[in-house]
Motif scaffolding. Sequence first.
Motif, PDB file in Angstrom:
ATOM      1  N   LEU A  63       7.282  39.374 -33.646  1.00  0.00           N
ATOM      2  CA  LEU A  63       7.882  38.819 -34.790  1.00  0.00           C
ATOM      3  C   LEU A  63       8.940  39.634 -35.352  1.00  0.00           C
ATOM      4  N   LYS A  64      10.516  39.208 -35.151  1.00  0.00           N
ATOM      5  CA  LYS A  64      11.708  40.381 -34.674  1.00  0.00           C
ATOM      6  C   LYS A  64      12.451  39.327 -36.105  1.00  0.00           C
ATOM      7  N   VAL A  65      13.324  41.044 -37.115  1.00  0.00           N
ATOM      8  CA  VAL A  65      14.325  40.581 -37.536  1.00  0.00           C
ATOM      9  C   VAL A  65      15.362  41.512 -37.526  1.00  0.00           C
ATOM     10  N   LYS A  66      16.145  41.520 -38.387  1.00  0.00           N
ATOM     11  CA  LYS A  66      17.624  42.050 -37.554  1.00  0.00           C
ATOM     12  C   LYS A  66      18.464  41.579 -38.980  1.00  0.00           C
ATOM     13  N   THR A  67      20.225  42.052 -39.139  1.00  0.00           N
ATOM     14  CA  THR A  67      20.588  41.231 -39.492  1.00  0.00           C
ATOM     15  C   THR A  67      21.510  40.781 -38.453  1.00  0.00           C
ATOM     16  N   ASP A  68      22.829  39.949 -39.447  1.00  0.00           N
ATOM     17  CA  ASP A  68      23.526  39.127 -39.283  1.00  0.00           C
ATOM     18  C   ASP A  68      24.345  38.524 -39.671  1.00  0.00           C
ATOM     19  N   ASP A  69      25.497  38.949 -39.199  1.00  0.00           N
ATOM     20  CA  ASP A  69      26.463  38.274 -40.230  1.00  0.00           C
ATOM     21  C   ASP A  69      25.881  38.109 -41.674  1.00  0.00           C
ATOM     22  N   LEU A  72      19.641  37.688 -41.859  1.00  0.00           N
ATOM     23  CA  LEU A  72      18.653  37.666 -41.185  1.00  0.00           C
ATOM     24  C   LEU A  72      18.322  37.148 -40.451  1.00  0.00           C
ATOM     25  N   GLU A  73      18.883  37.918 -39.473  1.00  0.00           N
ATOM     26  CA  GLU A  73      17.687  36.591 -38.134  1.00  0.00           C
ATOM     27  C   GLU A  73      15.935  36.672 -37.688  1.00  0.00           C
ATOM     28  N   VAL A  74      15.501  36.321 -38.172  1.00  0.00           N
ATOM     29  CA  VAL A  74      14.302  36.333 -38.100  1.00  0.00           C
ATOM     30  C   VAL A  74      13.482  35.321 -36.754  1.00  0.00           C
ATOM     31  N   GLU A  75      12.879  35.941 -35.723  1.00  0.00           N
ATOM     32  CA  GLU A  75      12.266  35.753 -34.024  1.00  0.00           C
ATOM     33  C   GLU A  75      10.359  35.775 -34.740  1.00  0.00           C
ATOM     34  N   GLY A  76       9.948  34.814 -35.002  1.00  0.00           N
ATOM     35  CA  GLY A  76       8.328  34.561 -34.738  1.00  0.00           C
ATOM     36  C   GLY A  76       7.866  33.917 -33.155  1.00  0.00           C
ATOM     37  N   GLU A  77       7.181  34.396 -32.688  1.00  0.00           N
ATOM     38  CA  GLU A  77       7.067  33.472 -31.047  1.00  0.00           C
ATOM     39  C   GLU A  77       5.379  33.912 -31.069  1.00  0.00           C
ATOM     40  N   ILE A  78       4.977  32.256 -29.896  1.00  0.00           N
ATOM     41  CA  ILE A  78       3.401  33.211 -30.138  1.00  0.00           C
ATOM     42  C   ILE A  78       3.231  33.205 -28.907  1.00  0.00           C
ATOM     43  N   ASP A  79       2.575  33.478 -28.043  1.00  0.00           N
ATOM     44  CA  ASP A  79       1.936  33.869 -26.023  1.00  0.00           C
ATOM     45  C   ASP A  79       0.748  33.497 -25.997  1.00  0.00           C
ATOM     46  N   SER A  80      -0.130  32.134 -25.713  1.00  0.00           N
ATOM     47  CA  SER A  80      -1.032  31.960 -25.501  1.00  0.00           C
ATOM     48  C   SER A  80      -1.567  32.408 -24.335  1.00  0.00           C
ATOM     49  N   ASN A  81      -0.665  31.959 -23.165  1.00  0.00           N
ATOM     50  CA  ASN A  81      -1.023  31.352 -21.751  1.00  0.00           C
ATOM     51  C   ASN A  81      -0.943  30.705 -20.974  1.00  0.00           C
ATOM     52  N   VAL A  82      -1.567  30.021 -22.131  1.00  0.00           N
ATOM     53  CA  VAL A  82      -2.113  27.947 -21.907  1.00  0.00           C
ATOM     54  C   VAL A  82      -0.652  27.056 -22.354  1.00  0.00           C
ATOM     55  N   ALA A  83      -0.351  26.575 -21.496  1.00  0.00           N
ATOM     56  CA  ALA A  83       0.935  25.478 -22.187  1.00  0.00           C
ATOM     57  C   ALA A  83       0.354  24.339 -22.815  1.00  0.00           C
ATOM     58  N   GLY A  84       1.094  23.889 -23.423  1.00  0.00           N
ATOM     59  CA  GLY A  84       0.933  22.652 -23.492  1.00  0.00           C
ATOM     60  C   GLY A  84      -0.129  22.811 -25.206  1.00  0.00           C
ATOM     61  N   GLN A  85      -0.283  23.484 -25.625  1.00  0.00           N
ATOM     62  CA  GLN A  85      -1.054  24.031 -26.847  1.00  0.00           C
ATOM     63  C   GLN A  85       0.181  23.662 -28.390  1.00  0.00           C
ATOM     64  N   ARG A  86      -0.260  23.193 -28.651  1.00  0.00           N
ATOM     65  CA  ARG A  86       0.639  22.862 -30.700  1.00  0.00           C
ATOM     66  C   ARG A  86      -0.034  23.520 -31.536  1.00  0.00           C
ATOM     67  N   TRP A  87       1.173  24.101 -31.885  1.00  0.00           N
ATOM     68  CA  TRP A  87       0.403  24.821 -33.190  1.00  0.00           C
ATOM     69  C   TRP A  87       1.441  24.347 -34.074  1.00  0.00           C
ATOM     70  N   ARG A  88       0.573  25.759 -35.003  1.00  0.00           N
ATOM     71  CA  ARG A  88       1.867  24.752 -37.034  1.00  0.00           C
ATOM     72  C   ARG A  88       1.673  26.189 -37.298  1.00  0.00           C
ATOM     73  N   TRP A  89       3.501  26.365 -37.607  1.00  0.00           N
ATOM     74  CA  TRP A  89       2.909  27.346 -38.329  1.00  0.00           C
ATOM     75  C   TRP A  89       4.723  27.633 -39.483  1.00  0.00           C
ATOM     76  N   THR A  90       4.364  29.051 -40.383  1.00  0.00           N
ATOM     77  CA  THR A  90       4.938  28.859 -41.628  1.00  0.00           C
ATOM     78  C   THR A  90       6.067  30.256 -42.073  1.00  0.00           C
ATOM     79  N   LEU A  91       6.795  30.164 -42.199  1.00  0.00           N
ATOM     80  CA  LEU A  91       7.904  31.207 -42.150  1.00  0.00           C
ATOM     81  C   LEU A  91       8.129  31.404 -44.109  1.00  0.00           C
ATOM     82  N   ARG A  92       6.992  32.070 -44.377  1.00  0.00           N
ATOM     83  CA  ARG A  92       8.026  33.056 -45.429  1.00  0.00           C
ATOM     84  C   ARG A  92       8.783  34.663 -45.459  1.00  0.00           C
ATOM     85  N   HIS A  93       9.624  34.239 -47.135  1.00  0.00           N
ATOM     86  CA  HIS A  93      10.476  35.141 -47.458  1.00  0.00           C
ATOM     87  C   HIS A  93       9.761  35.431 -48.813  1.00  0.00           C
TER      88      HIS A  93
END
Length: 144
Positions: A63-69, A72-93
């Motif tokens: 999870l990365k957060v930084k200011t931009d104009d 806040l620019e927020v980047e969330g990343e999931i790395d499972s090393n397996v292509a084709g997996q479907r994930w549900r995600w939620t971003l809360r502030h």
Amino acid sequence: MTSTTTPTTRTTQPRRIGRALVVGLALVGAVGAGTTSASARSGDDDDRVIRTGACTAGADWKLKVKTDDGRLEVEGEIDSNVAGQRWRWTLRHNGSVSERGTGTTGGRSGSFEVERKIVDLADTDTVTFRATRDGQVCRGVVNY
């Protein structure tokens, strides 16, 4: 003799110092609690905070957060090393859902990324990125 005072103007420096203290305290608390985390701050021009950790069953999150104009620019990343997996995600502030969706891991790395811009509030912003798949949970928090 008359005394005069000149008004002071607010700068962003106190806010950056306050954020650095909050992030530092959050990292100390996270390390003490046994979670994996990392923070990158490369000076005044780079106010980015990066946290990483392991999910409940083998994948990793970032999870990365930084200011931009002024936002806040927020980047969330999931790395499972397996292509084709479907994930549900939620971003809360600050506890409220800012956005949610699904992501599918792809490429050689078997990862997906979510990038959004959110409002930069006056005080500390708590950003949470959470992703789930088949009972596996990934959750990262940045207090910015």
